[in-house]
Design a protein around this motif. Structure first.
Motif, short mmCIF file in Angstrom:
data_model
loop_
_atom_site.label_atom_id
_atom_site.label_comp_id
_atom_site.label_asym_id
_atom_site.label_seq_id
_atom_site.Cartn_x
_atom_site.Cartn_y
_atom_site.Cartn_z
N ALA A 111 56.96 -6.19 21.67
CA ALA A 111 57.44 -7.20 22.62
C ALA A 111 58.96 -7.19 22.73
CB ALA A 111 56.94 -8.59 22.22
N TYR A 116 56.79 -7.50 26.42
CA TYR A 116 55.50 -8.16 26.23
C TYR A 116 54.58 -7.22 25.45
CZ TYR A 116 50.77 -9.81 27.23
OH TYR A 116 49.47 -10.24 27.10
N ARG A 148 49.11 -12.42 21.68
CA ARG A 148 50.16 -12.14 22.66
C ARG A 148 51.54 -12.38 22.05
NH1 ARG A 148 45.70 -13.55 25.05
NH2 ARG A 148 45.16 -12.76 27.09
N HIS A 150 55.88 -12.15 23.14
CA HIS A 150 56.89 -12.06 24.20
C HIS A 150 58.26 -11.84 23.58
CE1 HIS A 150 54.10 -13.54 27.29
NE2 HIS A 150 53.58 -14.23 26.30
#
Length: 155
Positions: A111, A116, A148, A150
C-alpha cells in the motif's frame, strides 16, 4: 526468537481467542512493516519504493527470517507470492494467527508503494497446506475478501 513469538501468539490465542490474538498480531505486523519500509527506503535513498523495489523488499525480508518466498504471478492487478517454508515451522499450526504478521507486512509495504493493497491468504502452511499463497491485490474491489491497506495520508 521464533519460539518466543510463537509462544506469545499461542498464549494469546489460548487466553483471549484466535480473533483477538489475530488483532494484536496485526498491530505488531503493521509496526514491523513500517520499520522494514523505513529501512529499505533508507538503504535505497528513496522516499517511496517502486513496484520492483517493494517486491524485492518483501522477498528479501522474508528470506532473512527463514521463509522461502518467491513470485508466482505478477500483473498490474495483483502479485501472488508463494512460500515453501514457514519461519515458525510446525509451531505455526498451533498459532495460525501468526499469519497476520505476513499479511500486514505485505499489505503495508504494498500500500505504501502502490497506494492500495488487499491481501488474501487462501492457503497457509499454518492451516495445513503444503505451501502458503499470498495474494496482493493492487486494485480496489469492494466485493473482494481479505484485508485492505491504504497509503498513509501523511506519507
Amino acid at each position: 526468537m521464533d519460539l518466543v513469538v510463537t509462544t506469545m501468539g499461542s498464549l494469546f490465542e489460548e487466553t483471549v481467542g484466535s480473533s483477538e490474538a489475530g488483532g494484536f498480531i496485526s498491530l505488531v505486523g503493521l509496526a514491523v512493516g513500517e520499520k522494514i519500509q523505513t529501512a529499505y527506503l533508507a538503504s535505497n535513498g528513496a522516499s517511496q519504493l517502486d513496484r520492483k523495489g517493494m517486491i524485492e523488499a518483501l522477498l528479501d525480508m522474508k528470506r532473512r527470517i527463514g521463509s522461502d518466498f518467491y513470485v508466482v504471478e505478477e500483473s498490474e492487478q495483483r502479485i501472488v507470492l508463494g512460500n515453501k517454508r514457514c519461519p515458525f515451522g510446525e509451531l505455526a499450526k498451533k498459532c495460525p494467527s501468526l499469519c497476520m504478521l505476513t499479511a500486514n507486512v505485505c499489505g503495508h509495504l504494498a500500500a505504501e508503494s502502490q497506494g492500495y493493497a488487499r491481501v488474501d491468504l487462501p492457503e497457509t502452511i499454518a492451516a495445513g497446506a503444503s505451501e502458503c499463497r499470498i495474494v496482493i491485490n493492487l486494485e480496489p474491489d469492494p466485493s473482494g475478501g481479505g484485508r485492505r491497506y491504504h497509503r498513509r495520508a501523511w506519507a
